[in-house]
Design an enzyme around this catalytic site. Structure first.
Site, PDB file in Angstrom:
ATOM      1  N   CYS A 124      39.958  58.826  26.823  1.00 16.66           N
ATOM      2  CA  CYS A 124      40.028  58.735  28.279  1.00 16.66           C
ATOM      3  C   CYS A 124      40.994  59.743  28.862  1.00 16.66           C
ATOM      4  O   CYS A 124      40.843  60.181  29.985  1.00 16.66           O
ATOM      5  CB  CYS A 124      40.455  57.340  28.687  1.00 16.66           C
ATOM      6  N   GLN A 178      40.127  47.828  19.548  1.00 18.11           N
ATOM      7  CA  GLN A 178      40.257  48.629  18.326  1.00 18.11           C
ATOM      8  C   GLN A 178      40.352  47.766  17.065  1.00 18.11           C
ATOM      9  O   GLN A 178      40.468  48.293  15.959  1.00 18.11           O
ATOM     10  CB  GLN A 178      41.496  49.539  18.421  1.00 18.11           C
ATOM     11  N   SER A 186      34.598  45.757  22.575  1.00 15.79           N
ATOM     12  CA  SER A 186      33.679  46.789  23.069  1.00 15.79           C
ATOM     13  C   SER A 186      32.712  47.175  21.961  1.00 15.79           C
ATOM     14  O   SER A 186      33.139  47.648  20.898  1.00 15.79           O
ATOM     15  CB  SER A 186      34.495  48.015  23.489  1.00 15.79           C
ATOM     16  N   THR A 195      20.849  39.971  34.972  1.00 13.55           N
ATOM     17  CA  THR A 195      19.892  39.626  33.921  1.00 13.55           C
ATOM     18  C   THR A 195      20.512  39.931  32.565  1.00 13.55           C
ATOM     19  O   THR A 195      21.024  41.034  32.341  1.00 13.55           O
ATOM     20  CB  THR A 195      18.610  40.468  34.090  1.00 13.55           C
ATOM     21  N   ASN A 215      44.946  52.176  20.600  1.00 16.62           N
ATOM     22  CA  ASN A 215      43.891  53.147  20.331  1.00 16.62           C
ATOM     23  C   ASN A 215      44.423  54.537  19.995  1.00 16.62           C
ATOM     24  O   ASN A 215      43.821  55.267  19.222  1.00 16.62           O
ATOM     25  CB  ASN A 215      42.933  53.245  21.526  1.00 16.62           C
ATOM     26  N   HIS A 233      30.555  49.609  21.376  1.00 18.35           N
ATOM     27  CA  HIS A 233      30.362  50.969  20.830  1.00 18.35           C
ATOM     28  C   HIS A 233      31.480  51.406  19.895  1.00 18.35           C
ATOM     29  O   HIS A 233      31.378  52.432  19.223  1.00 18.35           O
ATOM     30  CB  HIS A 233      30.146  51.994  21.954  1.00 18.35           C
ATOM     31  N   GLY A 266      34.430  47.326  26.834  1.00 16.33           N
ATOM     32  CA  GLY A 266      35.849  46.978  26.848  1.00 16.33           C
ATOM     33  C   GLY A 266      36.444  46.992  28.246  1.00 16.33           C
ATOM     34  O   GLY A 266      37.234  46.115  28.613  1.00 16.33           O
ATOM     35  N   THR A 267      36.086  47.984  29.032  1.00 17.39           N
ATOM     36  CA  THR A 267      36.665  48.096  30.377  1.00 17.39           C
ATOM     37  C   THR A 267      36.314  46.861  31.201  1.00 17.39           C
ATOM     38  O   THR A 267      37.184  46.244  31.827  1.00 17.39           O
ATOM     39  CB  THR A 267      36.155  49.383  31.062  1.00 17.39           C
TER      40      THR A 267
HETATM   41  N1  PLP Z   1      40.660  49.247  25.390  1.00 17.95           N
HETATM   42  C1  PLP Z   1      40.921  50.054  24.347  1.00 17.95           C
HETATM   43  C2  PLP Z   1      42.081  49.766  23.465  1.00 17.95           C
HETATM   44  C3  PLP Z   1      40.108  51.166  24.101  1.00 17.95           C
HETATM   45  O1  PLP Z   1      40.364  51.969  23.071  1.00 17.95           O
HETATM   46  C4  PLP Z   1      39.000  51.417  24.970  1.00 17.95           C
HETATM   47  C5  PLP Z   1      38.149  52.621  24.787  1.00 17.95           C
HETATM   48  O2  PLP Z   1      38.622  53.664  24.440  1.00 17.95           O
HETATM   49  C6  PLP Z   1      38.760  50.523  26.028  1.00 17.95           C
HETATM   50  C7  PLP Z   1      39.602  49.452  26.201  1.00 17.95           C
HETATM   51  C8  PLP Z   1      37.599  50.709  26.945  1.00 17.95           C
HETATM   52  O3  PLP Z   1      36.403  50.332  26.306  1.00 17.95           O
HETATM   53  P1  PLP Z   1      34.956  50.845  26.828  1.00 17.95           P
HETATM   54  O4  PLP Z   1      34.856  52.274  26.469  1.00 17.95           O
HETATM   55  O5  PLP Z   1      33.983  49.993  26.087  1.00 17.95           O
HETATM   56  O6  PLP Z   1      34.909  50.578  28.288  1.00 17.95           O
END
Ligand code: PLP
Length: 380
Positions: free
Chosen positions: A326, A180, A200, A238, A152, A202, A72-73
């Site tokens: 986070c 989410q 994302s 890759t 989130n 995971h 996600g990031t």
């Molecule tokens: N955006 C939202 C709304 C999230 O909840 C999260 C993770 O908590 C992220 C972005 C970041 O995703 P990742 O952990 O895959 O980098």
């Protein structure tokens, strides 16, 4: 003591069994570099093509509208920084006050290093974005709007249909952080309404370090990861075939669960929320009661430290979160709750429970019973 009950799916979900089964042969048999000319490369390429075609059919995106990322990031970074650098227009970004740090920090980076202005849209007490403020902030040369599909920390689903109408009539591209959303909202519908959409792996049962960015055809991006020019030069490196397969299998499963079990999840969620509000003195739901992720319940518990509650619940076998993953461990109150008008002391009492389609009503009843006891012991 019974097995611990994991209620922190919004932070990370276990890898699905069907994902493990699909990924094993990719890692052990078709492991070659998919860009290689030899037959082993062709075998890997075939798996990658399968993942791409499957994701296109699940999301309604064209195959050349998919970019595989590390999560996600990275998807948020590429959408916002990549879009802003490709076409800065008036160097003006609009984001909501409840965005994840990956979006907030992408905007802050552009502000710091590239002279962008950032308008932060306020939200109401449920965390819903102020649409009038969006209308007022929009300019013909605004670079990009970024409003998340659902939050989130508090689970609020944003009115993306209206956000999308406003963005389209102003001809401004729209990004949504839909990290989410899987399992609760249709990714196809969200992508219909937007130009860029982040996912994302995971969070919905794919392997860690996997992700996806959907990019509408014609929306130019400057790459943020440069090198060998893979993925139409949008994301070099890759290609990770196993991650692509994992995301395809897991997103298919999440969409299937949403249509099949969504109604039951919403009922479990609402039963859990009403029991907590009824049985715990001073408990307040955070986020919208009506427009909310199917498997998400979050509260503030006046007078009780959220971290202490989390630790005691953990000791009693209930695993949840004191806010977003986070910001866990940080002493600062959640910027999301502050933006929603919660006082700093109250924001420190926040606890989030997020579950899966497979979580049963009995599981959630067990969580309430333990919560009632732990809360009583902390307020005694
Ligand atoms: N955006 C939202 C709304 C999230 O909840 C999260 C993770 O908590 C992220 C972005 C970041 O995703 P990742 O952990 O895959 O980098």
């Amino acid at each position: 003591m019974p097995d611990p009950l994991y209620l922190d799916y919004a932070a990370s979900a276990p890898v699905r069994e069907e994902v493990l089964r699909a990924v094993w042969p990719v890692l052990t048999e078709t492991f070659a570099n998919p860009a290689s000319v030899h037959s082993a490369g062709a075998d890997a390429r075939e798996r990658l093509e399968w993942a791409t075609a499957t994701l296109a059919s699940i999301t309604g995106a064209r195959e050349d509208e998919l970019v595989f990322t590390s999560g996600g990031t990275e998807s948020d970074n590429l959408a916002i920084i990549g879009r802003a650098l490709a076409e800065p227009r008036g160097k003006h970004l609009i984001i909501s006050a409840v965005e994840h740090a990956a979006v907030r920090e992408s905007a802050a980076y552009l502000q710091r290093h590239h002279g962008f202005r950032v308008t932060v849209l306020p939200v109401d007490h449920t965390g819903t974005v102020d649409l009038t403020a969006l209308e007022d902030a929009l300019r013909p040369d605004t670079t990009l709007i970024s409003v998340m599909a659902a939050n989130n920390e508090v689970g609020t689903v944003q009115p993306l249909d209206t956000v999308s109408e406003l963005a389209r009539s102003a001809k401004v591209p729209l990004h949504t952080d839909a990290v989410q959303a899987p399992g609760s909202l249709s990714i196809g519908t969200l992508f219909d309404r937007t130009d860029l959409l982040s996912l994302s792996g995971h969070k919905f049962g794919a392997t860690r370090g996997s992700g996806l960015l959907l990019v509408k055809r014609g929306v130019a991006l400057e790459p943020t990861v440069v090198g060998g020019g893979q993925q139409r030069n949008l994301r070099s490196g890759t290609q990770d075939v196993a991650s692509a397969v994992a995301v395809a299998v897991a997103l298919g499963a999440a969409e299937h669960e949403r249509t099949l079990l969504g109604q039951a999840s919403a009922e479990h969620r609402d039963h859990f929320i009403s029991r907590v509000l009824r049985e715990i003195p001073g408990a307040e739901l955070t986020g919208s009661a009506e427009h909310r992720l199917l498997t998400h319940a979050s509260f503030v518990f006046a007078g009780v430290n959220g971290e202490a509650l989390l630790v005691d619940l953990d000791a009693r076998g209930i695993i949840c979160s004191s806010g977003s993953a986070c910001s866990a461990g940080s002493q600062d109150a959640s910027p999301v709750l502050l933006a929603m008008g919660f006082s700093e002391p109250l924001a420190h009492t926040a606890v989030r429970f997020s579950f899966a389609a497979s979580t049963t009503a009995a599981d959630l009843d067990r969580a309430v019973s333990v919560l009632v006891e732990v809360h009583a012991s902390l307020t005694r």
